[in-house]
Motif scaffolding. Sequence first.
Motif, PDB file in Angstrom:
ATOM      1  N   ASN B  23       0.837  -1.199   0.000  1.00  0.00           N
ATOM      2  CA  ASN B  23       0.000   0.000   0.000  1.00  0.00           C
ATOM      3  C   ASN B  23       0.875   1.253   0.000  1.00  0.00           C
ATOM      4  O   ASN B  23       2.102   1.167  -0.085  1.00  0.00           O
ATOM      5  CB  ASN B  23      -0.966  -0.030   1.194  1.00  0.00           C
ATOM      6  CG  ASN B  23      -0.224  -0.113   2.521  1.00  0.00           C
ATOM      7  OD1 ASN B  23       0.954   0.238   2.598  1.00  0.00           O
ATOM      8  ND2 ASN B  23      -0.906  -0.577   3.553  1.00  0.00           N
ATOM      9  N   VAL B  24       0.223   2.397   0.076  1.00  0.00           N
ATOM     10  CA  VAL B  24       0.930   3.677  -0.038  1.00  0.00           C
ATOM     11  C   VAL B  24       1.960   3.863   1.083  1.00  0.00           C
ATOM     12  O   VAL B  24       2.942   4.596   0.928  1.00  0.00           O
ATOM     13  CB  VAL B  24      -0.104   4.833  -0.090  1.00  0.00           C
ATOM     14  CG1 VAL B  24       0.553   6.180   0.112  1.00  0.00           C
ATOM     15  CG2 VAL B  24      -0.848   4.811  -1.431  1.00  0.00           C
ATOM     16  N   GLN B  25       1.751   3.166   2.179  1.00  0.00           N
ATOM     17  CA  GLN B  25       2.711   3.245   3.290  1.00  0.00           C
ATOM     18  C   GLN B  25       4.122   2.818   2.838  1.00  0.00           C
ATOM     19  O   GLN B  25       5.120   3.333   3.345  1.00  0.00           O
ATOM     20  CB  GLN B  25       2.213   2.372   4.458  1.00  0.00           C
ATOM     21  CG  GLN B  25       3.185   2.201   5.614  1.00  0.00           C
ATOM     22  CD  GLN B  25       3.620   3.540   6.238  1.00  0.00           C
ATOM     23  OE1 GLN B  25       3.002   4.568   6.020  1.00  0.00           O
ATOM     24  NE2 GLN B  25       4.713   3.506   6.974  1.00  0.00           N
ATOM     25  N   VAL B  26       4.191   1.877   1.900  1.00  0.00           N
ATOM     26  CA  VAL B  26       5.484   1.415   1.385  1.00  0.00           C
ATOM     27  C   VAL B  26       6.257   2.606   0.797  1.00  0.00           C
ATOM     28  O   VAL B  26       7.461   2.765   1.026  1.00  0.00           O
ATOM     29  CB  VAL B  26       5.281   0.312   0.322  1.00  0.00           C
ATOM     30  CG1 VAL B  26       6.599  -0.070  -0.341  1.00  0.00           C
ATOM     31  CG2 VAL B  26       4.602  -0.912   0.942  1.00  0.00           C
ATOM     32  N   LEU B  27       5.555   3.446   0.076  1.00  0.00           N
ATOM     33  CA  LEU B  27       6.183   4.650  -0.486  1.00  0.00           C
ATOM     34  C   LEU B  27       6.483   5.665   0.621  1.00  0.00           C
ATOM     35  O   LEU B  27       7.588   6.223   0.684  1.00  0.00           O
ATOM     36  CB  LEU B  27       5.267   5.258  -1.552  1.00  0.00           C
ATOM     37  CG  LEU B  27       5.788   6.519  -2.257  1.00  0.00           C
ATOM     38  CD1 LEU B  27       5.378   6.499  -3.741  1.00  0.00           C
ATOM     39  CD2 LEU B  27       5.245   7.783  -1.628  1.00  0.00           C
ATOM     40  N   LYS B  28       5.514   5.872   1.496  1.00  0.00           N
ATOM     41  CA  LYS B  28       5.702   6.895   2.543  1.00  0.00           C
ATOM     42  C   LYS B  28       6.888   6.562   3.439  1.00  0.00           C
ATOM     43  O   LYS B  28       7.665   7.450   3.798  1.00  0.00           O
ATOM     44  CB  LYS B  28       4.420   7.035   3.365  1.00  0.00           C
ATOM     45  CG  LYS B  28       3.270   7.626   2.553  1.00  0.00           C
ATOM     46  CD  LYS B  28       2.270   8.350   3.439  1.00  0.00           C
ATOM     47  CE  LYS B  28       1.279   9.115   2.565  1.00  0.00           C
ATOM     48  NZ  LYS B  28       0.523  10.129   3.275  1.00  0.00           N
ATOM     49  N   PHE B  31      10.199   7.342   1.713  1.00  0.00           N
ATOM     50  CA  PHE B  31      10.501   8.756   1.468  1.00  0.00           C
ATOM     51  C   PHE B  31      10.546   9.611   2.734  1.00  0.00           C
ATOM     52  O   PHE B  31      10.894  10.792   2.662  1.00  0.00           O
ATOM     53  CB  PHE B  31       9.501   9.345   0.464  1.00  0.00           C
ATOM     54  CG  PHE B  31       9.887   9.015  -0.948  1.00  0.00           C
ATOM     55  CD1 PHE B  31       9.543   7.798  -1.496  1.00  0.00           C
ATOM     56  CD2 PHE B  31      10.644   9.896  -1.701  1.00  0.00           C
ATOM     57  CE1 PHE B  31       9.928   7.468  -2.787  1.00  0.00           C
ATOM     58  CE2 PHE B  31      11.045   9.583  -2.991  1.00  0.00           C
ATOM     59  CZ  PHE B  31      10.685   8.366  -3.529  1.00  0.00           C
ATOM     60  N   GLN B  32      10.219   9.003   3.862  1.00  0.00           N
ATOM     61  CA  GLN B  32      10.133   9.775   5.098  1.00  0.00           C
ATOM     62  C   GLN B  32      11.421  10.554   5.386  1.00  0.00           C
ATOM     63  O   GLN B  32      11.371  11.725   5.729  1.00  0.00           O
ATOM     64  CB  GLN B  32       9.834   8.804   6.248  1.00  0.00           C
ATOM     65  CG  GLN B  32       9.263   9.491   7.467  1.00  0.00           C
ATOM     66  CD  GLN B  32       8.598   8.475   8.384  1.00  0.00           C
ATOM     67  OE1 GLN B  32       8.886   7.278   8.315  1.00  0.00           O
ATOM     68  NE2 GLN B  32       7.715   8.946   9.242  1.00  0.00           N
ATOM     69  N   GLN B  33      12.550   9.901   5.217  1.00  0.00           N
ATOM     70  CA  GLN B  33      13.829  10.536   5.587  1.00  0.00           C
ATOM     71  C   GLN B  33      14.508  11.208   4.391  1.00  0.00           C
ATOM     72  O   GLN B  33      15.647  11.644   4.510  1.00  0.00           O
ATOM     73  CB  GLN B  33      14.774   9.487   6.191  1.00  0.00           C
ATOM     74  CG  GLN B  33      14.251   8.807   7.446  1.00  0.00           C
ATOM     75  CD  GLN B  33      13.961   9.792   8.579  1.00  0.00           C
ATOM     76  OE1 GLN B  33      14.679  10.760   8.745  1.00  0.00           O
ATOM     77  NE2 GLN B  33      12.878   9.560   9.324  1.00  0.00           N
ATOM     78  N   ILE B  34      13.851  11.231   3.246  1.00  0.00           N
ATOM     79  CA  ILE B  34      14.508  11.822   2.077  1.00  0.00           C
ATOM     80  C   ILE B  34      14.180  13.307   1.976  1.00  0.00           C
ATOM     81  O   ILE B  34      13.008  13.701   2.057  1.00  0.00           O
ATOM     82  CB  ILE B  34      14.124  11.061   0.788  1.00  0.00           C
ATOM     83  CG1 ILE B  34      14.705   9.648   0.875  1.00  0.00           C
ATOM     84  CG2 ILE B  34      14.652  11.791  -0.449  1.00  0.00           C
ATOM     85  CD1 ILE B  34      14.224   8.727  -0.197  1.00  0.00           C
TER      86      ILE B  34
END
Lengths: 365, 365
Positions: B23-28, B31-34
Amino acid sequence: MKNTLRESYNKTAYKLGNHGKRNVQVLKEAFQQIDENVESDMYGQGQIIEDFQQKMANLFGKETAVFFPSGTMAQQIALRIWCDEKDLGKVAYHPLSHLEIHEQDGLKKLHKIETILLADETRVIELEDIRQMENGVACVLLELPQREIGGQLPSFETLEEISRYCKEHGIKLHLDGARLLEVLPYYQKTAAELCALFDSVYMSFYKGIGGIAGAILAGSKEFTSQSKVWKRRYGGDLISLYPYILSADYYYEKRAHKMAEYYESAQELAAFFNGCEGISTLPIVPVSNMFHVHFDLDKEAVETILTDIQEIMGIGISGYVKEIAENTSSFEISLGDAYQEVPIEAVRKMFGLLAEKISERRRGE
Amino acid sequence: MKNTLRESYNKTAYKLGNHGKRNVQVLKEAFQQIDENVESDMYGQGQIIEDFQQKMANLFGKETAVFFPSGTMAQQIALRIWCDEKDLGKVAYHPLSHLEIHEQDGLKKLHKIETILLADETRVIELEDIRQMENGVACVLLELPQREIGGQLPSFETLEEISRYCKEHGIKLHLDGARLLEVLPYYQKTAAELCALFDSVYMSFYKGIGGIAGAILAGSKEFTSQSKVWKRRYGGDLISLYPYILSADYYYEKRAHKMAEYYESAQELAAFFNGCEGISTLPIVPVSNMFHVHFDLDKEAVETILTDIQEIMGIGISGYVKEIAENTSSFEISLGDAYQEVPIEAVRKMFGLLAEKISERRRGE
């Protein structure tokens, strides 16, 4: 020098063109409000992709639409389908079509499709070009606006005539609408009214819309169903396309209604450029959000002048200059959100300085 | 029934396989630390893509590597390059290769490349299969592990022999290493030691690594340079691939070192399945993080049993069952992060119940 120009452009606080930097923030902004539990699309299926495809099909007034990673892939596939349907491996398009000059001959190398080049490199395709072309093409591709000549457009009446002619002659008409929404304010038509003239339509999500990447291909159910098979063959049927789909949808909602504003900005900005001796825009009066800026000076001279002005004024004009011929050079500009942020007085002042520097240079100072 | 099984699987708190929901969490998470100011790659160039390509080239011990949107695209292109080099449009691979059964014949339709099928559908390719094949192929593709037969592997000695034979006979050897990292614990080799046997190598980022999508293709500088031209032809040279690249890198760092753990989990879990009468795994002892689970019962019976157990125990076993033959059905399982979260006592209890229900059913109760 090229790097100096690019650097000075990157450092400016304001920009005349585009929507801002293409950085990770573009993704972060698009996903900020999206629930983390939203399920990924899976190999072309699932709510995320199906809903967006239907939304775009509705926008274009077509039966169905398919999301693709790129327009290159979508358009080659569209032409291949029409060629297969007619069992005739020949299509016609403009000599400066993206397929002819930017795709490493993918259409020819992957599909052995022959191409007929219509019109010439200075103007758009007219009905007469199609009438006069040698017999037997499966499909004609029209690019609106014709990007490589500054984003020029034929009249809507010409499009209607071409559409009618192609129908009568059993030729499929495909719209390279990379910048489809961008031409609607000039035509004063809806997307569906424009698309009704075409059998298949492609639109990009990272031009006027300013998404991350991705494209849509629309047409009849039979057409898009075949396009999905080809998408799989190309390796474009990714397990997850949602990073592009959800951002495309986000920026579509954010900017689709602003195309008239970008178009007006383009007209205003082009007038500023044309007010400087030794500079002219192509077209003189833009018919979309884009145009080319031509200088009666060589590339190096223009690079020096632009670098200077960008450093002095803090307004980004261009990060590159292209040599056209001796003493002729140009760059392209596409209007987006960034122009609205530049104080108009600063723009005026900047063009004053630009006119001055060009004129100095032309006098040989 | 299929939907009931899928629903019951989706509702379980724990799962035996994979890394969690796509789900979208995989992307989030990725990218959290980027930093939002990180610049996008641009049509295959820029720090994001170049750094990651070099990192993967180093991992594989190859000169260069190219990031692709998909393995389908990367591998067709690899085979095309080797065919062009030899001016011979013929390659050999396993009858259950991804290219043969999952790509709508892209290789044949886009490149007119002929294929020779080696070995048979029940076993991996051995040196003898290559020795006996008719003369004249440009390239042999080996898939490690051979996914469609449960992820089986030839011995490393066999790979060395095949590599030597191909070199001696001027045949290029390509590694379909979709699950490349997953086989290293069994071989007790580094990625570079394995890849040294091959002229070109592909790896996926959404299998064991669990990224969003994307693939890497590695080889000599000349090889990857040609692959970039083909990537453009395919429409795979997107303006921005960073959503896939940065997530691939994030999950590579998170999971590449855990392949031995997944491999051990697979062995443990396979032993549990094999402990139930009427169930066997293929292979009996897994050689990577994956295996197939075979039942001496028809699809519908297994669906009913799995649905019941998933509802009772809250542990996801599978969301689907595939019919193999009359009274034979199966599903595939790939071990990842999820297995570590399931309490081992619950797993034991679940297998107790599974054994009971299978045995009831086999007795016709």
